[in-house]
Scaffold this motif. Structure first.
Motif, PDB file in Angstrom:
ATOM      1  N   LEU A 103       0.816  -1.197  -0.156  1.00 50.46           N
ATOM      2  CA  LEU A 103      -0.100  -0.128   0.126  1.00 50.46           C
ATOM      3  C   LEU A 103       0.697   1.225   0.021  1.00 50.46           C
ATOM      4  CD1 LEU A 103      -2.549  -0.993   2.893  1.00 50.46           C
ATOM      5  CD2 LEU A 103      -2.920  -1.254   0.333  1.00 50.46           C
ATOM      6  N   VAL A 104       0.510   2.245  -0.531  1.00 45.22           N
ATOM      7  CA  VAL A 104       1.007   3.615  -0.529  1.00 45.22           C
ATOM      8  C   VAL A 104      -0.228   4.604  -0.125  1.00 45.22           C
ATOM      9  CG1 VAL A 104       1.594   5.694  -2.009  1.00 45.22           C
ATOM     10  CG2 VAL A 104       2.388   3.184  -2.553  1.00 45.22           C
ATOM     11  N   VAL A 105       0.227   5.410   1.080  1.00 44.41           N
ATOM     12  CA  VAL A 105      -0.992   6.196   1.602  1.00 44.41           C
ATOM     13  C   VAL A 105      -0.359   7.660   1.478  1.00 44.41           C
ATOM     14  CG1 VAL A 105      -1.858   6.848   3.892  1.00 44.41           C
ATOM     15  CG2 VAL A 105      -1.052   4.421   3.576  1.00 44.41           C
ATOM     16  N   ASN A 106      -1.336   8.226   0.514  1.00 43.77           N
ATOM     17  CA  ASN A 106      -1.085   9.498   0.100  1.00 43.77           C
ATOM     18  C   ASN A 106      -1.551  10.508   1.075  1.00 43.77           C
ATOM     19  OD1 ASN A 106      -0.921  12.030  -1.055  1.00 43.77           O
ATOM     20  ND2 ASN A 106      -2.068  11.683  -3.006  1.00 43.77           N
ATOM     21  N   ALA A 111       4.171   2.544   2.205  1.00 45.74           N
ATOM     22  CA  ALA A 111       4.919   3.699   2.091  1.00 45.74           C
ATOM     23  C   ALA A 111       4.116   4.892   2.120  1.00 45.74           C
ATOM     24  CB  ALA A 111       5.571   3.796   0.727  1.00 45.74           C
ATOM     25  N   LEU A 112       4.429   5.959   2.577  1.00 43.82           N
ATOM     26  CA  LEU A 112       3.514   7.216   2.808  1.00 43.82           C
ATOM     27  C   LEU A 112       4.118   8.313   1.747  1.00 43.82           C
ATOM     28  CD1 LEU A 112       3.975   7.756   6.832  1.00 43.82           C
ATOM     29  CD2 LEU A 112       2.005   6.472   5.494  1.00 43.82           C
ATOM     30  N   VAL A 113       3.274   8.900   1.273  1.00 42.62           N
ATOM     31  CA  VAL A 113       3.646  10.172   0.561  1.00 42.62           C
ATOM     32  C   VAL A 113       3.130  11.406   1.243  1.00 42.62           C
ATOM     33  CG1 VAL A 113       3.092  11.474  -1.558  1.00 42.62           C
ATOM     34  CG2 VAL A 113       3.005   8.925  -1.635  1.00 42.62           C
ATOM     35  N   THR A 158       7.075  12.257  15.905  1.00 45.24           N
ATOM     36  CA  THR A 158       6.752  11.034  16.471  1.00 45.24           C
ATOM     37  C   THR A 158       7.893  10.217  16.229  1.00 45.24           C
ATOM     38  OG1 THR A 158       5.153  10.284  14.901  1.00 45.24           O
ATOM     39  CG2 THR A 158       4.316  11.446  16.959  1.00 45.24           C
ATOM     40  N   GLY A 159       8.606  10.330  15.141  1.00 45.90           N
ATOM     41  CA  GLY A 159       9.451   9.499  14.369  1.00 45.90           C
ATOM     42  C   GLY A 159       9.039   8.146  13.534  1.00 45.90           C
ATOM     43  N   VAL A 160       7.430   8.284  13.366  1.00 38.92           N
ATOM     44  CA  VAL A 160       7.047   7.533  12.195  1.00 38.92           C
ATOM     45  C   VAL A 160       7.828   7.699  10.946  1.00 38.92           C
ATOM     46  CG1 VAL A 160       4.969   7.107  10.861  1.00 38.92           C
ATOM     47  CG2 VAL A 160       4.640   7.519  13.223  1.00 38.92           C
ATOM     48  N   ALA A 161       8.198   9.013  10.401  1.00 41.28           N
ATOM     49  CA  ALA A 161       8.730   9.101   9.204  1.00 41.28           C
ATOM     50  C   ALA A 161      10.094   8.472   9.250  1.00 41.28           C
ATOM     51  CB  ALA A 161       8.971  10.620   8.785  1.00 41.28           C
ATOM     52  N   SER A 162      10.627   8.234  10.129  1.00 41.18           N
ATOM     53  CA  SER A 162      12.035   7.688  10.230  1.00 41.18           C
ATOM     54  C   SER A 162      12.091   6.163   9.877  1.00 41.18           C
ATOM     55  CB  SER A 162      12.998   8.022  11.510  1.00 41.18           C
ATOM     56  OG  SER A 162      12.174   7.563  12.710  1.00 41.18           O
ATOM     57  N   ARG A 163      10.840   5.480  10.413  1.00 40.50           N
ATOM     58  CA  ARG A 163      10.649   4.266  10.410  1.00 40.50           C
ATOM     59  C   ARG A 163      10.124   3.568   8.871  1.00 40.50           C
ATOM     60  NH1 ARG A 163       7.456   3.172  15.655  1.00 40.50           N
ATOM     61  NH2 ARG A 163       6.748   1.198  14.596  1.00 40.50           N
ATOM     62  N   LEU A 164       9.156   4.504   8.744  1.00 43.57           N
ATOM     63  CA  LEU A 164       8.364   4.008   7.212  1.00 43.57           C
ATOM     64  C   LEU A 164       9.049   4.837   6.170  1.00 43.57           C
ATOM     65  CD1 LEU A 164       6.041   3.632   9.516  1.00 43.57           C
ATOM     66  CD2 LEU A 164       4.618   4.069   7.749  1.00 43.57           C
ATOM     67  N   PRO A 165       8.870   4.254   4.927  1.00 42.88           N
ATOM     68  CA  PRO A 165       9.562   5.064   3.954  1.00 42.88           C
ATOM     69  C   PRO A 165       8.501   6.301   3.485  1.00 42.88           C
ATOM     70  CG  PRO A 165       8.913   2.781   3.214  1.00 42.88           C
ATOM     71  CD  PRO A 165       8.713   2.857   4.679  1.00 42.88           C
ATOM     72  N   VAL A 166       9.108   7.097   2.982  1.00 42.94           N
ATOM     73  CA  VAL A 166       8.436   8.437   3.009  1.00 42.94           C
ATOM     74  C   VAL A 166       8.689   9.133   1.489  1.00 42.94           C
ATOM     75  CG1 VAL A 166       7.607  10.832   3.548  1.00 42.94           C
ATOM     76  CG2 VAL A 166       8.108   9.053   5.234  1.00 42.94           C
ATOM     77  N   PHE A 167       7.629   9.446   0.725  1.00 40.13           N
ATOM     78  CA  PHE A 167       8.207   9.926  -0.589  1.00 40.13           C
ATOM     79  C   PHE A 167       7.459  11.186  -0.791  1.00 40.13           C
ATOM     80  CE2 PHE A 167       8.607   5.384  -0.818  1.00 40.13           C
ATOM     81  CZ  PHE A 167       9.856   5.222  -1.542  1.00 40.13           C
ATOM     82  N   PRO A 168       7.928  12.043  -1.873  1.00 42.62           N
ATOM     83  CA  PRO A 168       7.287  13.437  -1.972  1.00 42.62           C
ATOM     84  C   PRO A 168       6.134  13.224  -2.879  1.00 42.62           C
ATOM     85  CG  PRO A 168       9.389  13.346  -3.021  1.00 42.62           C
ATOM     86  CD  PRO A 168       9.332  12.103  -2.438  1.00 42.62           C
ATOM     87  N   THR A 169       6.091  12.165  -3.773  1.00 46.79           N
ATOM     88  CA  THR A 169       5.027  12.014  -4.719  1.00 46.79           C
ATOM     89  C   THR A 169       4.420  10.563  -4.663  1.00 46.79           C
ATOM     90  OG1 THR A 169       6.403  11.514  -6.553  1.00 46.79           O
ATOM     91  CG2 THR A 169       6.098  13.958  -6.221  1.00 46.79           C
ATOM     92  N   VAL A 170       3.269  10.406  -5.321  1.00 48.69           N
ATOM     93  CA  VAL A 170       2.732   9.116  -5.315  1.00 48.69           C
ATOM     94  C   VAL A 170       3.564   8.215  -6.451  1.00 48.69           C
ATOM     95  CG1 VAL A 170       0.818   7.700  -6.125  1.00 48.69           C
ATOM     96  CG2 VAL A 170       0.448   9.661  -4.797  1.00 48.69           C
ATOM     97  N   GLU A 171       3.837   8.834  -7.372  1.00 43.91           N
ATOM     98  CA  GLU A 171       4.633   8.251  -8.532  1.00 43.91           C
ATOM     99  C   GLU A 171       6.061   7.748  -8.221  1.00 43.91           C
ATOM    100  OE1 GLU A 171       1.511  10.665 -10.135  1.00 43.91           O
ATOM    101  OE2 GLU A 171       3.223  11.344  -8.932  1.00 43.91           O
TER     102      GLU A 171
END
Length: 125
Positions: free
Chosen positions: A54-57, A87-89, A102-115
């Motif tokens: 899943l990708v969560v935008n 991954a999160l967008v 909260t540190g969530v962004a350091s554990r999950l992959p975070v991207f600037p765009t859905v693409e």
């Protein structure tokens, strides 16, 4: 086959589409204690429909609270436990800053765009 999933409240819209083997979930509006149970239901339906990739935008989310970050972390753990990838967008805006605090962004992959998130998704089954 394109599978769409939509849940709408006064403050929040949840939608999901099939991104060619990866569910692309978009949260528009508020993700907090008032929408927590609905969000849990939405994510459960998304896992059932798309599987654990899943990708969560969150680019159109205007508010996230600590319960929202806990929910995202538990979805990430569920995806991992089921052999998938989540991954999160998001960008480090005032809205999504809680992900970094909260540190969530350091554990999950975070991207600037859905693409970019889809390009990084594991390929094949």
């Amino acid at each position: 086959m394109m599978s769409d999933l939509h849940i709408l409240t006064a403050t929040t819209q949840f939608t999901a589409i099939d991104g060619e083997g990866v569910g692309v979930l978009t949260v528009k509006g508020t993700l907090d204690y008032t929408t927590h149970d609905l969000a849990m239901d939405f994510f459960d339906q998304a896992f059932a429909r798309f599987g654990p990739n899943l990708v969560v935008n969150l680019l159109e989310a205007d508010f996230l609270d600590s319960r929202a970050t806990g929910l995202l972390a538990s979805c990430w753990k569920r995806a991992s436990d089921e052999g998938g990838w989540l991954a999160l967008v998001a960008v480090e805006s005032s809205t999504a800053r809680v992900l970094w605090i909260t540190g969530v962004a350091s554990r999950l992959p975070v991207f600037p765009t859905v693409e970019e998130a889809l390009a990084a998704a594991p390929s094949g089954e």
